[in-house]
Design a protein around this motif. Structure first.
Motif, short mmCIF file in Angstrom:
data_model
loop_
_atom_site.label_atom_id
_atom_site.label_comp_id
_atom_site.label_asym_id
_atom_site.label_seq_id
_atom_site.Cartn_x
_atom_site.Cartn_y
_atom_site.Cartn_z
N MET A 1 0.08 -10.62 6.04
CA MET A 1 0.20 -9.31 5.40
C MET A 1 0.05 -9.47 3.90
SD MET A 1 3.43 -6.84 5.85
CE MET A 1 3.14 -7.02 7.61
N PHE A 19 3.32 -2.87 -5.28
CA PHE A 19 2.42 -2.78 -4.13
C PHE A 19 1.42 -1.65 -4.33
CE2 PHE A 19 6.37 -4.67 -2.90
CZ PHE A 19 6.01 -5.69 -2.04
N THR A 24 2.03 -0.39 2.27
CA THR A 24 2.08 -1.86 2.15
C THR A 24 3.46 -2.31 1.70
OG1 THR A 24 1.06 -1.66 -0.02
CG2 THR A 24 -0.38 -2.28 1.78
N TYR A 28 5.72 -4.90 3.96
CA TYR A 28 6.27 -6.12 3.37
C TYR A 28 7.80 -6.13 3.53
CZ TYR A 28 7.86 -9.42 -0.14
OH TYR A 28 8.50 -10.46 -0.78
#
Ligand code: 6PG
Length: 257
Positions: A1, A19, A24, A28
């Protein structure tokens, strides 16, 4: 990722991760939740997390019940608490616990007895006392509350976090839970919040911030010296021995120098 576009350690105990977007950021965070939960369980036999209300963590919460994350989380050893709550019953749209239940916990394989909501159906004063007793049940030695493995927080456009609002007077011997009953802006006046001594004793604190409407505040909170915690309550969050991790999207970081 893929991770942050920028990862600028501010100090050994503080990290600022930026980010591309909330999606995202949330993915995470879910990956890191798994790691924190597995580490805590391996080291201490249980994982204690305090959850945030607000919109920003909701995508993280739904990731946690996606099979790729859900199946790696030690749910049988996970204990969930809340950093703050409105005086509202669980079925109310304003209830942080109710939102979490409907959005993910109803589908999570966590034992029901390990979910510890603040009792929003009580008066704020009664709920604050009740939750102080709950925290004492899990207290670490020398404290009236547990050392949380993970605390999730958000930040309002006014710099508030949990239900610690600008101008809230905190004494040196602030109790672990507070009834917040003064009106503040458009916020419901009846709330319960955990307090900085509890948040700051955690092993790790994440502050999730997303959206361009947070950009001005974040730029000030990150840059202003000396800190002004009466004005920006999020600046009261300074873990004693743990780690502070900011998880911020590009839009919110847009005015950071
Ligand atoms: C709440 C939290 C509050 C929240 C911030 C940010 O229950 O709403 O107490 O502190 O984390 O207001 O909210 P957003 O994530 O919705 O911007």
């Amino acid at each position: 990722m893929s991770r942050a576009a920028a990862d600028a350690p501010n100090a050994a105990s503080e990290r600022r991760l930026i980010f591309p977007d909330l999606e995202t950021l949330s993915a995470y965070a879910a990956q890191q939740w798994v790691a924190r939960a597995q580490d805590a369980t391996a080291q201490r036999g249980r994982f204690l997390a305090a959850l945030a209300g607000g919109e920003t963590p909701q995508r993280l919460y739904t990731w946690l019940i996606e099979p790729r994350f859900r199946d790696q989380i030690p749910w049988a050893h996970t204990y969930l608490f809340w950093g703050d709550e409105r005086s509202a019953p669980p079925e109310s749209p304003g209830s942080n616990y109710g939102a979490a239940w409907r959005g993910w916990l109803a589908q999570a394989p966590i034992p029901a007895g390990q979910i510890w909501p603040i009792r929003g159906e009580l008066s704020a004063e009664a709920a604050a006392q009740d939750y102080a007793a709950t925290l004492r049940q899990f207290a670490d030695p020398g404290l009236a509350w547990p050392v949380f493995d993970l605390v999730l927080l958000g930040m309002g456009t006014d710099g508030h976090t949990a239900s610690l609002f600008p101008g809230l007077a905190l004494s040196a011997d602030t109790p672990p839970t507070l009834a917040v009953t003064a009106h503040y802006g458009d916020r419901p006046a009846q709330r319960v919040t955990l307090t900085p001594p509890v948040f700051n004793s955690a092993r790790e604190v994440w502050v999730l911030v997303a959206g361009a409407n947070k950009a001005q505040t974040l730029a000030q909170v990150w840059s202003e010296e000396p800190p002004q915690p009466d004005r920006w309550p999020i600046q009261r969050i300074r873990p004693n021995a743990g780690r502070l991790v900011w998880l911020v999207d590009n839009a919110a970081a847009g005015l950071v120098g």
